[in-house]
Design an enzyme around this catalytic site. Structure first.
Site, mmCIF file in Angstrom:
data_model
loop_
_atom_site.group_PDB
_atom_site.id
_atom_site.type_symbol
_atom_site.label_atom_id
_atom_site.label_comp_id
_atom_site.label_asym_id
_atom_site.label_seq_id
_atom_site.Cartn_x
_atom_site.Cartn_y
_atom_site.Cartn_z
ATOM 1 N N LYS A 11 1.227 -1.270 -0.037
ATOM 2 C CA LYS A 11 -0.241 0.159 -0.057
ATOM 3 C C LYS A 11 1.094 0.805 -0.159
ATOM 4 O O LYS A 11 2.370 1.437 0.052
ATOM 5 C CB LYS A 11 -0.650 0.255 1.145
ATOM 6 C CG LYS A 11 -2.461 -1.003 0.876
ATOM 7 C CD LYS A 11 -3.215 -0.723 2.530
ATOM 8 C CE LYS A 11 -3.813 -2.524 2.022
ATOM 9 N NZ LYS A 11 -5.065 -2.137 3.111
ATOM 10 N N TYR A 51 -12.106 -1.852 -3.773
ATOM 11 C CA TYR A 51 -12.638 -1.609 -2.205
ATOM 12 C C TYR A 51 -14.667 -1.780 -2.648
ATOM 13 O O TYR A 51 -15.302 -1.231 -1.282
ATOM 14 C CB TYR A 51 -12.117 -1.153 -1.642
ATOM 15 C CG TYR A 51 -11.158 -1.113 -0.858
ATOM 16 C CD1 TYR A 51 -10.684 -2.223 -0.078
ATOM 17 C CD2 TYR A 51 -9.663 -0.506 -0.995
ATOM 18 C CE1 TYR A 51 -9.918 -2.761 0.350
ATOM 19 C CE2 TYR A 51 -8.607 -1.062 -0.909
ATOM 20 C CZ TYR A 51 -8.529 -1.761 -0.361
ATOM 21 O OH TYR A 51 -7.394 -2.246 0.595
ATOM 22 N N PHE A 59 -15.510 3.703 7.620
ATOM 23 C CA PHE A 59 -14.088 4.445 7.191
ATOM 24 C C PHE A 59 -14.296 4.214 5.849
ATOM 25 O O PHE A 59 -12.108 4.424 4.938
ATOM 26 C CB PHE A 59 -13.256 2.822 7.661
ATOM 27 C CG PHE A 59 -13.700 1.544 6.661
ATOM 28 C CD1 PHE A 59 -13.054 1.041 5.901
ATOM 29 C CD2 PHE A 59 -14.312 0.809 7.852
ATOM 30 C CE1 PHE A 59 -13.184 -0.143 5.333
ATOM 31 C CE2 PHE A 59 -15.087 -0.455 7.472
ATOM 32 C CZ PHE A 59 -14.221 -1.654 6.226
ATOM 33 N N ARG A 87 -3.195 -14.460 4.639
ATOM 34 C CA ARG A 87 -3.389 -13.663 5.363
ATOM 35 C C ARG A 87 -2.397 -13.989 6.787
ATOM 36 O O ARG A 87 -2.351 -13.426 7.693
ATOM 37 C CB ARG A 87 -4.558 -14.163 5.437
ATOM 38 C CG ARG A 87 -5.482 -13.158 4.592
ATOM 39 C CD ARG A 87 -7.164 -13.082 4.455
ATOM 40 N NE ARG A 87 -7.574 -12.363 5.399
ATOM 41 C CZ ARG A 87 -7.603 -10.557 5.375
ATOM 42 N NH1 ARG A 87 -7.530 -10.643 4.216
ATOM 43 N NH2 ARG A 87 -7.650 -10.174 6.747
ATOM 44 N N THR A 93 -5.941 -7.570 10.241
ATOM 45 C CA THR A 93 -6.267 -5.783 9.385
ATOM 46 C C THR A 93 -6.004 -4.822 10.583
ATOM 47 O O THR A 93 -4.685 -4.098 10.445
ATOM 48 C CB THR A 93 -7.982 -5.848 9.517
ATOM 49 O OG1 THR A 93 -8.454 -6.818 8.538
ATOM 50 C CG2 THR A 93 -8.384 -4.119 8.918
ATOM 51 N N ASN A 114 -2.459 0.260 7.094
ATOM 52 C CA ASN A 114 -1.878 -1.481 7.076
ATOM 53 C C ASN A 114 -0.947 -1.679 6.535
ATOM 54 O O ASN A 114 -0.554 -3.124 6.683
ATOM 55 C CB ASN A 114 -3.081 -2.365 8.078
ATOM 56 C CG ASN A 114 -4.127 -2.209 6.852
ATOM 57 O OD1 ASN A 114 -3.608 -1.984 6.103
ATOM 58 N ND2 ASN A 114 -5.153 -3.407 6.816
ATOM 59 N N HIS A 117 -1.921 -5.478 2.090
ATOM 60 C CA HIS A 117 -3.170 -5.641 0.972
ATOM 61 C C HIS A 117 -3.432 -7.630 0.952
ATOM 62 O O HIS A 117 -2.289 -7.840 0.522
ATOM 63 C CB HIS A 117 -4.370 -5.282 0.039
ATOM 64 C CG HIS A 117 -5.523 -6.211 -0.196
ATOM 65 N ND1 HIS A 117 -6.553 -6.208 0.109
ATOM 66 C CD2 HIS A 117 -5.392 -6.490 -1.465
ATOM 67 C CE1 HIS A 117 -7.683 -7.162 -0.754
ATOM 68 N NE2 HIS A 117 -6.912 -7.341 -1.616
ATOM 69 N N GLU A 128 -9.503 -10.742 -7.902
ATOM 70 C CA GLU A 128 -8.779 -9.135 -7.507
ATOM 71 C C GLU A 128 -7.584 -8.858 -8.531
ATOM 72 O O GLU A 128 -7.271 -8.213 -8.687
ATOM 73 C CB GLU A 128 -8.196 -9.163 -5.504
ATOM 74 C CG GLU A 128 -9.512 -9.025 -5.803
ATOM 75 C CD GLU A 128 -8.858 -8.606 -3.590
ATOM 76 O OE1 GLU A 128 -10.384 -8.396 -2.973
ATOM 77 O OE2 GLU A 128 -7.752 -9.340 -3.122
HETATM 78 P P1 DAT Z 1 -8.336 -6.077 5.556
HETATM 79 O O1 DAT Z 1 -7.570 -6.029 4.614
HETATM 80 O O2 DAT Z 1 -7.932 -7.426 6.459
HETATM 81 O O3 DAT Z 1 -8.295 -7.273 4.070
HETATM 82 P P2 DAT Z 1 -11.224 -5.427 5.114
HETATM 83 O O4 DAT Z 1 -10.995 -6.160 4.144
HETATM 84 O O5 DAT Z 1 -12.090 -5.804 6.522
HETATM 85 O O6 DAT Z 1 -9.393 -5.864 5.899
HETATM 86 O O7 DAT Z 1 -10.979 -3.857 5.580
HETATM 87 C C1 DAT Z 1 -10.002 -3.569 4.479
HETATM 88 C C2 DAT Z 1 -9.476 -2.429 4.513
HETATM 89 O O8 DAT Z 1 -10.255 -1.267 5.102
HETATM 90 C C3 DAT Z 1 -8.019 -2.380 5.881
HETATM 91 O O9 DAT Z 1 -7.095 -3.233 5.322
HETATM 92 C C4 DAT Z 1 -8.213 -0.867 6.664
HETATM 93 C C5 DAT Z 1 -9.235 -0.497 6.035
HETATM 94 N N1 DAT Z 1 -10.212 -0.615 6.991
HETATM 95 C C6 DAT Z 1 -11.636 -1.890 7.453
HETATM 96 N N2 DAT Z 1 -11.447 -1.316 8.990
HETATM 97 C C7 DAT Z 1 -11.310 -0.421 9.495
HETATM 98 C C8 DAT Z 1 -11.929 0.434 10.273
HETATM 99 N N3 DAT Z 1 -12.421 0.051 11.367
HETATM 100 N N4 DAT Z 1 -10.997 2.150 10.404
HETATM 101 C C9 DAT Z 1 -10.387 2.226 9.445
HETATM 102 N N5 DAT Z 1 -9.547 1.389 8.293
HETATM 103 C C10 DAT Z 1 -10.522 0.177 8.191
HETATM 104 MG MG MG Z 2 -10.328 -7.759 3.221
#
Ligand code: DAT
Ligand code: MG
Length: 139
Positions: A11, A51, A59, A87, A93, A114, A117, A128
């Site tokens: 990222k 996304y 978010f 993962r 996350t 973070n 991805h 993807e």
């Molecule tokens: P992951 O990337 O672990 O699959 P996700 O698909 O739930 O997580 O969310 C996609 C991205 O969105 C994640 O990497 C960071 C952001 N994100 C998710 N939940 C969040 C939150 N509560 N606050 C801020 N950013 C968030």
């Molecule tokens: Mg995800």
């Protein structure tokens, strides 16, 4: 076990911190085969499409802004059990919840930024990878 594809994205925070090599090294040491990689900057429209599943979440706007804030490095990966194993390698996350030694635990500042991805299912892994790479680019 089945050979799967998964999409990694280094990222914009990973690129800004100059951690591309460090993170890629951990991915390769983890046994993932790199099928393709490139560096690009997503537009907000492209980040929003990638996304789209999160559209409407609180978010979402910040996520789109962050993911389009600078260059990123999508990487197409292949391995047995790639989705779950990747993962495990990156961790939860939120880096606060991520296991010791995981990429997010080591390098990420917060849940929004973070570092990396990873796809969440074999089906999404295929979709993807196809978002960023044509079949002829997977070499
Ligand atoms: P992951 O990337 O672990 O699959 P996700 O698909 O739930 O997580 O969310 C996609 C991205 O969105 C994640 O990497 C960071 C952001 N994100 C998710 N939940 C969040 C939150 N509560 N606050 C801020 N950013 C968030
Ligand atoms: Mg995800």
């Amino acid at each position: 076990m089945v050979v799967e594809r998964t999409l990694a994205i280094l990222k914009p925070d990973c690129v800004r911190k100059g951690l591309q090599g460090e993170v890629l090294s951990r991915i390769q040491t983890g046994g993932f085969k790199v099928l393709s990689m490139k560096m690009l900057r997503l537009t907000a429209v492209e980040a929003g499409a990638f996304y789209a599943v999160h559209k409407g979440r609180p978010f979402y706007d910040g996520l789109v802004e962050f993911m389009s804030s600078g260059p990123c490095v999508p990487i197409a990966l292949e391995k047995e059990n790639a989705v779950a194993d990747f993962r495990t390698l990156i961790g939860a996350t939120d880096p606060k919840d991520a296991a010791d030694g995981t990429i997010r635990k080591l390098f990420a500042d917060n849940k929004g930024e973070n570092i990396v991805h990873g796809s969440d299912s074999p089906e999404n892994g295929r979709l993807e990878v196809a978002f960023f790479f044509s079949e002829s680019e997977l070499v």
